[in-house]
Design an enzyme around this catalytic site. Sequence first.
Site, PDB file in Angstrom:
ATOM      1  CG  ASP A  25      -1.986   1.043   1.177  1.00  0.00           C
ATOM      2  OD1 ASP A  25      -2.019   1.816   0.212  1.00  0.00           O
ATOM      3  OD2 ASP A  25      -2.807   1.095   2.111  1.00  0.00           O
ATOM      4  CG  ASP A 119      -3.752   3.891  -2.800  1.00  0.00           C
ATOM      5  OD1 ASP A 119      -4.654   3.032  -2.912  1.00  0.00           O
ATOM      6  OD2 ASP A 119      -3.794   4.818  -1.982  1.00  0.00           O
ATOM      7  CD  GLU A 120      -5.539  -0.882  -0.336  1.00  0.00           C
ATOM      8  OE1 GLU A 120      -5.385  -1.820   0.473  1.00  0.00           O
ATOM      9  OE2 GLU A 120      -6.623  -0.307  -0.511  1.00  0.00           O
TER      10      GLU A 120
END
Length: 420
Positions: A25, A119-120
Site C-alpha cells: 500500500d 494505490d493497493e
Amino acid sequence: MSSVKPQRKRYLLRSSSERSIAHMDLDTFFVSVERLMDSRLNDKPILIGGTSDRGVVASCSYEARKFGVHSAMPMKMALNLCPEAIVIRGNSSNYTKYSQLVTDVIKDAVPAYEKSSIDEFYLDLTGMDRFFGCYQYTSELRQTIMKETGLPISFGLSVNKTVSKVATGEAKPNNQMHIDFGQERGFLAPLSVRKIPMVGEKTYQTLRHLGVRKIHTVQDMPMEMMERVLGKHGKVIWEKARGVDLTPIIPYSERKSISTERTFDKDTIDVVKLDSILTAMAENLAFQLRRGTKLTACVAVKVRYSDFNTHTLQARIPYTASDHILIPKVKELFRKLYDKRLLVRLIGIRMSHLVSGGHQMNLFEDNVEIQQLYQAMDKMRDKYGDRSVIRAAGMQARSIGRMMNPFNGDPPILLANRRS
C-alpha cells in the site's frame, strides 16, 4: 515436459496454510505524489481534495492527521482543526501516472498480482520460497519501488489477504511486517474490530453496542451469534477475525473492461440520434462503474459503417467514473472517428483499465454538489431501474442493453448487443 507438470500441479494444489500473500500500500499516495513534485511540501500538513469551503478531504498527510483530520471530512472542518494546513486540489492525471509506474515495477517482479485500487496491490508469492525467502524478496521489491518511483510504500506478508492487509496498516508509515504462519490469530487479537476488512462504520457501531471493541472478543464469540447480529456477513467477519481467509488473488489485467454496443436495424446518418445514443451509453456505463466502485483510465469508441468496415479509437484518461468527464471524451473520440459520408451500422463504447477506489478519487471536486447529485441519481436508478433518471440529451436512445453480471466476477463486463 513430463517432469515439469507434476511440479506445477503441486503448486496449484497448495493448501491455504502454505500460501505467501503480500499486501502493498502506497503511503498517503496523493500526498506523496504532490511532495515528489514540490519538495517544499515535505513535513507540512497537507489536505488534498476540493479547495472551496464546500470541498471534501480526499487525502491528508500524517502531519494533518495528528489534528484529527481524516479523509471524507468536510474541508472547512479540516481547516478548523488544522488551520496551518496547505490545501491542494487533487490531480487525477498525476496520480494515474505514478500508479502505473508502480504497477509496472510489480508486474515485472512477481508471478501474480492483484491491483485492488489505485494505490493497493496484493502479491501471490506462493512457491517462491523454494528459491529465496518471500519476506526478503518482498523487502527488496519495496526498496526497488521506492528507488524507481520515489514513493514511500508499506507491506504486510502472511498466509492470506486479510492478515496481510491488517499487517500493512500496522506497519505504516513506510515500513513492513511479516506475520509467521500460525501467528495470525494472536496478531489480530488485541486490535480494534475496526481493523477487520469489511467492518465499516455501521458494522463497527453495531458491534460496539454489543460491547465488542477488540478482535479477540469476536474470536471467542460463537459464529452463530455473529450471523444473528450481522446476517450473511457475520460468518465472513468471524472467520477474518480468526485469521482465516481463502480469498484467491485475482490476477490484474488492464484488458478488463465494461462495454456496450448498438446495432441499428436501419443504417443511419442521423448525427443527432447518434449523439443522443452515445450520451445515453456513456452515462449508463459511468453509472455501472460507480455502482461497482470502479474507475476507468481508458475510453474507446467503435464505429461500424454500412460496408462493415469497423474503426476504433481510444484514449487514456485520468482515473474517473464521472459522467461530466466521460461523456465529453466519448463525443470527442466519435467526432475524430466519424466519417459523415457513410451510413453507420453500429456504434459502441468500451471503458477499460479498471481499478477500485471510486469514492476517494471523486472527492477532488471543488464542491460536493456534483457528487451529491450523482449519489441521488444512482440511488433512484438502483431502486427504479438504470434508465429511471437520464440526461435529456440521451432520451432518443430507447434502450441501451442489459448488463451481464457487472463486477460480480472476473471476466470482462459486457452489455448485451441490442438492436434499435
